[in-house]
Design a protein around this motif. Structure first.
Motif, PDB file in Angstrom:
ATOM      1  N   SER A  72      73.355 119.523   5.582  1.00 26.54           N
ATOM      2  CA  SER A  72      74.502 119.990   4.816  1.00 26.54           C
ATOM      3  C   SER A  72      74.131 120.066   3.344  1.00 26.54           C
ATOM      4  O   SER A  72      73.156 119.470   2.904  1.00 26.54           O
ATOM      5  N   GLU A  74      75.750 119.795  -0.647  1.00 28.12           N
ATOM      6  CA  GLU A  74      76.882 119.360  -1.449  1.00 28.12           C
ATOM      7  C   GLU A  74      76.570 119.569  -2.920  1.00 28.12           C
ATOM      8  O   GLU A  74      75.420 119.475  -3.346  1.00 28.12           O
ATOM      9  N   ILE A  86      81.969 119.715  -3.448  1.00 32.23           N
ATOM     10  CA  ILE A  86      82.163 120.666  -2.360  1.00 32.23           C
ATOM     11  C   ILE A  86      80.993 120.550  -1.397  1.00 32.23           C
ATOM     12  O   ILE A  86      79.845 120.406  -1.818  1.00 32.23           O
ATOM     13  N   LYS A  87      81.280 120.620  -0.121  1.00 29.65           N
ATOM     14  CA  LYS A  87      80.242 120.496   0.898  1.00 29.65           C
ATOM     15  C   LYS A  87      80.252 121.723   1.800  1.00 29.65           C
ATOM     16  O   LYS A  87      81.284 122.336   2.037  1.00 29.65           O
ATOM     17  N   GLY A  88      79.066 122.044   2.292  1.00 25.91           N
ATOM     18  CA  GLY A  88      78.920 123.163   3.215  1.00 25.91           C
ATOM     19  C   GLY A  88      77.860 122.863   4.248  1.00 25.91           C
ATOM     20  O   GLY A  88      76.899 122.145   3.973  1.00 25.91           O
ATOM     21  N   THR A  93      77.258 129.212   2.300  1.00 27.51           N
ATOM     22  CA  THR A  93      77.828 128.993   0.964  1.00 27.51           C
ATOM     23  C   THR A  93      79.295 129.396   0.874  1.00 27.51           C
ATOM     24  O   THR A  93      79.857 129.424  -0.218  1.00 27.51           O
ATOM     25  N   SER A  94      79.917 129.708   1.992  1.00 31.14           N
ATOM     26  CA  SER A  94      81.300 130.204   1.966  1.00 31.14           C
ATOM     27  C   SER A  94      82.273 129.198   1.355  1.00 31.14           C
ATOM     28  O   SER A  94      83.210 129.591   0.652  1.00 31.14           O
ATOM     29  N   ASN A  95      82.088 127.895   1.599  1.00 25.09           N
ATOM     30  CA  ASN A  95      82.997 126.890   1.032  1.00 25.09           C
ATOM     31  C   ASN A  95      82.928 126.858  -0.492  1.00 25.09           C
ATOM     32  O   ASN A  95      83.945 126.692  -1.173  1.00 25.09           O
ATOM     33  N   PHE A  96      81.735 127.031  -1.036  1.00 29.11           N
ATOM     34  CA  PHE A  96      81.556 126.997  -2.482  1.00 29.11           C
ATOM     35  C   PHE A  96      82.169 128.239  -3.141  1.00 29.11           C
ATOM     36  O   PHE A  96      82.801 128.152  -4.192  1.00 29.11           O
ATOM     37  N   LYS A  98      84.563 130.087  -1.798  1.00 21.99           N
ATOM     38  CA  LYS A  98      86.008 130.009  -1.571  1.00 21.99           C
ATOM     39  C   LYS A  98      86.673 129.106  -2.598  1.00 21.99           C
ATOM     40  O   LYS A  98      87.780 129.391  -3.072  1.00 21.99           O
ATOM     41  N   HIS A  99      86.021 128.018  -2.975  1.00 21.99           N
ATOM     42  CA  HIS A  99      86.585 127.095  -3.972  1.00 21.99           C
ATOM     43  C   HIS A  99      86.757 127.795  -5.316  1.00 21.99           C
ATOM     44  O   HIS A  99      87.796 127.643  -5.978  1.00 21.99           O
TER      45      HIS A  99
END
Length: 205
Positions: A72, A74, A86-88, A93-96, A98-99
């Protein structure tokens, strides 16, 4: 019903120790040191993943960890007053992204610009390498030319990078294999094909 045991089969006093009896030490499981992490939760920090989103303008303290066999990523958000971690999973990298889109619209717009510019640069670099390698092959020049200082310096003002000899060899080998597969596919699908040969006679032959 008669008893199958006689009184003589048992000791008269259970508190009397058997002189021939040797007590075994109870087995104990090895206790982990307080500072020693469990093997299933050992984290290994690897190289920082390469992505436009992980530049310091958007995220800091970027690291890739492996926990229980799962990788993962972070990172800490660089937005003022945020600092959220933020973690993915893996290299996603979608979570980063999206944030930034949900919480920091201004940074998200900057990210889109950076992504577009870097994408254009990468495309230009790939075209440059392709033309450069074509010239090397067309002119029958040695690949060692890429290591010559004067050759590399001649492209410094272009903003493009001359590939190393190893990279050039890998690209040429990939192109060779692709061309070879294409020729094989064309021949295997053809009903007839014609070949020519240049033959001459000489004193030796």
């Amino acid at each position: 019903m008669s008893n199958i045991f006689d009184e003589g089969d048992f000791s008269a006093d259970d508190n009397v120790a058997d002189p021939d009896f040797i007590a075994e030490k109870p087995s104990r499981k090895r206790r982990l040191h307080l500072d020693e992490p469990s093997p299933s939760k050992v984290a290994r920090v690897n190289a920082i993943p390469s992505s436009n989103i992980f530049c310091s303008e958007f995220y800091t303290d970027v690291k890739q960890v492996e926990i229980s066999g799962k990788v993962s990523v972070e990172a800490k958000c660089s937005a003022s007053g945020c600092g959220r971690i933020i973690k993915g999973a893996g290299g996603v990298t979608s979570n980063f992204i999206k944030h930034l889109r949900r919480r920091h619209s201004e940074l998200f717009e900057k990210y889109k610009v950076v992504k577009t510019v870097k994408s254009d640069i990468q495309t230009a670099q790939q075209k440059f390498e392709k033309k450069l390698l074509f010239a090397i092959v067309d002119c029958s020049l040695p690949v060692s030319l890429f290591e010559r200082r004067s050759f590399r310096e001649s492209y410094e003002m272009t903003g493009l990078k001359v590939p190393s000899r190893q990279t050039a060899m890998m690209i040429l080998e990939d192109q060779y294999n692709s061309m070879l597969e294409k020729i094989r596919a064309d021949i295997s699908s053809a009903k007839y094909f014609c070949t020519t040969a240049d033959i001459w006679s000489g004193k030796i032959n």
